[in-house]
Design a protein around this motif. Structure first.
Motif, PDB file in Angstrom:
ATOM      1  N   ARG A  17      22.042  35.510  34.532  1.00 36.97           N
ATOM      2  CA  ARG A  17      23.114  36.065  35.353  1.00 36.97           C
ATOM      3  C   ARG A  17      23.867  34.927  36.022  1.00 36.97           C
ATOM      4  O   ARG A  17      23.276  34.047  36.609  1.00 36.97           O
ATOM      5  N   ARG A  18      25.176  34.963  35.930  1.00 35.01           N
ATOM      6  CA  ARG A  18      26.019  33.954  36.554  1.00 35.01           C
ATOM      7  C   ARG A  18      27.053  34.654  37.414  1.00 35.01           C
ATOM      8  O   ARG A  18      27.523  35.735  37.083  1.00 35.01           O
ATOM      9  N   LYS A  19      27.421  33.994  38.476  1.00 31.90           N
ATOM     10  CA  LYS A  19      28.489  34.542  39.309  1.00 31.90           C
ATOM     11  C   LYS A  19      29.802  34.426  38.550  1.00 31.90           C
ATOM     12  O   LYS A  19      30.023  33.475  37.812  1.00 31.90           O
ATOM     13  N   ALA A  20      30.627  35.416  38.743  1.00 30.40           N
ATOM     14  CA  ALA A  20      31.947  35.412  38.121  1.00 30.40           C
ATOM     15  C   ALA A  20      32.963  35.867  39.162  1.00 30.40           C
ATOM     16  O   ALA A  20      32.634  36.609  40.088  1.00 30.40           O
ATOM     17  N   LEU A  21      34.164  35.450  38.998  1.00 34.95           N
ATOM     18  CA  LEU A  21      35.237  35.788  39.921  1.00 34.95           C
ATOM     19  C   LEU A  21      35.719  37.210  39.663  1.00 34.95           C
ATOM     20  O   LEU A  21      36.073  37.558  38.538  1.00 34.95           O
ATOM     21  N   CYS A  22      35.731  38.011  40.709  1.00 40.34           N
ATOM     22  CA  CYS A  22      36.268  39.368  40.610  1.00 40.34           C
ATOM     23  C   CYS A  22      37.776  39.263  40.407  1.00 40.34           C
ATOM     24  O   CYS A  22      38.469  38.573  41.156  1.00 40.34           O
ATOM     25  N   ALA A  23      38.285  39.958  39.419  1.00 39.46           N
ATOM     26  CA  ALA A  23      39.720  39.911  39.121  1.00 39.46           C
ATOM     27  C   ALA A  23      40.550  40.632  40.172  1.00 39.46           C
ATOM     28  O   ALA A  23      41.754  40.391  40.277  1.00 39.46           O
ATOM     29  N   TRP A  24      39.942  41.508  40.954  1.00 36.66           N
ATOM     30  CA  TRP A  24      40.701  42.278  41.936  1.00 36.66           C
ATOM     31  C   TRP A  24      40.723  41.608  43.305  1.00 36.66           C
ATOM     32  O   TRP A  24      41.774  41.367  43.853  1.00 36.66           O
ATOM     33  N   CYS A  25      39.551  41.292  43.866  1.00 43.14           N
ATOM     34  CA  CYS A  25      39.530  40.686  45.205  1.00 43.14           C
ATOM     35  C   CYS A  25      39.476  39.171  45.149  1.00 43.14           C
ATOM     36  O   CYS A  25      39.674  38.507  46.159  1.00 43.14           O
ATOM     37  N   ARG A  26      39.178  38.640  43.971  1.00 43.49           N
ATOM     38  CA  ARG A  26      39.085  37.191  43.752  1.00 43.49           C
ATOM     39  C   ARG A  26      38.072  36.542  44.677  1.00 43.49           C
ATOM     40  O   ARG A  26      38.253  35.426  45.128  1.00 43.49           O
ATOM     41  N   ASP A  27      36.986  37.262  44.943  1.00 47.10           N
ATOM     42  CA  ASP A  27      35.917  36.743  45.775  1.00 47.10           C
ATOM     43  C   ASP A  27      34.789  36.267  44.881  1.00 47.10           C
ATOM     44  O   ASP A  27      34.453  36.920  43.899  1.00 47.10           O
ATOM     45  N   LEU A  28      34.210  35.161  45.213  1.00 44.79           N
ATOM     46  CA  LEU A  28      33.121  34.592  44.445  1.00 44.79           C
ATOM     47  C   LEU A  28      31.876  34.394  45.295  1.00 44.79           C
ATOM     48  O   LEU A  28      30.775  34.323  44.788  1.00 44.79           O
ATOM     49  N   ALA A  29      32.046  34.367  46.590  1.00 41.00           N
ATOM     50  CA  ALA A  29      30.965  33.959  47.472  1.00 41.00           C
ATOM     51  C   ALA A  29      29.841  34.984  47.605  1.00 41.00           C
ATOM     52  O   ALA A  29      28.673  34.619  47.671  1.00 41.00           O
ATOM     53  N   ASN A  30      30.153  36.251  47.665  1.00 45.40           N
ATOM     54  CA  ASN A  30      29.158  37.235  48.082  1.00 45.40           C
ATOM     55  C   ASN A  30      28.613  38.146  46.998  1.00 45.40           C
ATOM     56  O   ASN A  30      27.587  38.776  47.206  1.00 45.40           O
ATOM     57  N   VAL A  31      29.280  38.272  45.892  1.00 42.65           N
ATOM     58  CA  VAL A  31      28.885  39.289  44.924  1.00 42.65           C
ATOM     59  C   VAL A  31      28.939  38.754  43.499  1.00 42.65           C
ATOM     60  O   VAL A  31      29.479  37.697  43.243  1.00 42.65           O
ATOM     61  N   GLU A  32      28.391  39.542  42.631  1.00 42.56           N
ATOM     62  CA  GLU A  32      28.527  39.261  41.204  1.00 42.56           C
ATOM     63  C   GLU A  32      29.535  40.241  40.631  1.00 42.56           C
ATOM     64  O   GLU A  32      29.549  41.415  40.987  1.00 42.56           O
ATOM     65  N   ALA A  33      30.370  39.746  39.764  1.00 43.09           N
ATOM     66  CA  ALA A  33      31.337  40.603  39.097  1.00 43.09           C
ATOM     67  C   ALA A  33      30.739  41.059  37.775  1.00 43.09           C
ATOM     68  O   ALA A  33      29.952  40.347  37.152  1.00 43.09           O
ATOM     69  N   ALA A  34      31.092  42.259  37.374  1.00 37.05           N
ATOM     70  CA  ALA A  34      30.613  42.817  36.116  1.00 37.05           C
ATOM     71  C   ALA A  34      31.815  43.220  35.272  1.00 37.05           C
ATOM     72  O   ALA A  34      32.880  43.537  35.802  1.00 37.05           O
ATOM     73  N   MET A  35      31.624  43.212  33.974  1.00 40.23           N
ATOM     74  CA  MET A  35      32.688  43.646  33.073  1.00 40.23           C
ATOM     75  C   MET A  35      32.698  45.173  33.049  1.00 40.23           C
ATOM     76  O   MET A  35      31.682  45.812  32.789  1.00 40.23           O
ATOM     77  N   TYR A  36      33.842  45.736  33.361  1.00 44.49           N
ATOM     78  CA  TYR A  36      34.053  47.179  33.287  1.00 44.49           C
ATOM     79  C   TYR A  36      35.175  47.433  32.295  1.00 44.49           C
ATOM     80  O   TYR A  36      36.177  46.717  32.283  1.00 44.49           O
TER      81      TYR A  36
END
Length: 168
Positions: free
Chosen positions: A77-96
């Motif tokens: 599992r790697r952190k990825a940048l959320c395309a909507w909020c562009r936050d990387l610090a607190n969460v993991e982004a998933a492909m939807y």
């Protein structure tokens, strides 16, 4: 975001079948802080690969059904940048992935994006800016940064839902 009822949420879906709409497991709306939400997003507790997002397009609630990619158990599992909020610090982004609306969706056409796995974008954009983001500037600058984040989230999430609906 304006408060929504269960009936409004179910009527808002643009890329679901009637069966999918009636079977959707909605979140508990009693504790929703509507004034702090830019969209309502949740994962289905009974079908964890299904998720839903409802936001307002031209002041009309518009909802979409999303499918999460099945996580490979051996994959790191790697952190990825959320395309909507562009936050990387607190969460993991998933492909939807969302099936497009109308005939394109019935033909199997989809569109995908990386979004916060727990749909915490509204909370993420409202966090206070770090000193590296805002420096030592006054509170007004920090408030402007948060307002820019909120506007960006709304614009990017809206654009995605518009892309889903584009064939309607």
């Amino acid at each position: 975001m304006n408060p929504l009822t269960e009936k409004q949420i179910r009527a808002s879906f643009i890329n679901t079948t009637r069966r999918e709409t009636t079977q959707a497991l909605l979140p508990d709306l009693t504790g929703a802080r509507w004034d702090q939400l830019d969209y309502l997003g949740w994962r289905d507790r009974k079908a964890p690969l299904l998720a839903y997002v409802v936001l307002e397009l031209d002041a009309v609630p518009t909802g979409i059904l999303l499918r999460a990619g099945a996580a490979n158990q051996t994959m790191v599992r790697r952190k990825a940048l959320c395309a909507w909020c562009r936050d990387l610090a607190n969460v993991e982004a998933a492909m939807y992935v969302a099936r497009r609306g109308g005939s394109a969706g019935r033909a199997g056409n989809t569109i995908g994006t990386l979004v916060c796995e727990d749909f915490s974008c509204s909370r993420n954009v409202r966090r206070p800016p770090t000193s590296s983001e805002a420096g030592t500037d006054a509170d007004l600058v920090r408030q402007l940064i948060v307002q820019e984040r909120i506007a960006g989230l709304r614009e990017r999430a809206t654009r995605f839902v518009q892309e889903v609906a584009a064939t309607l």
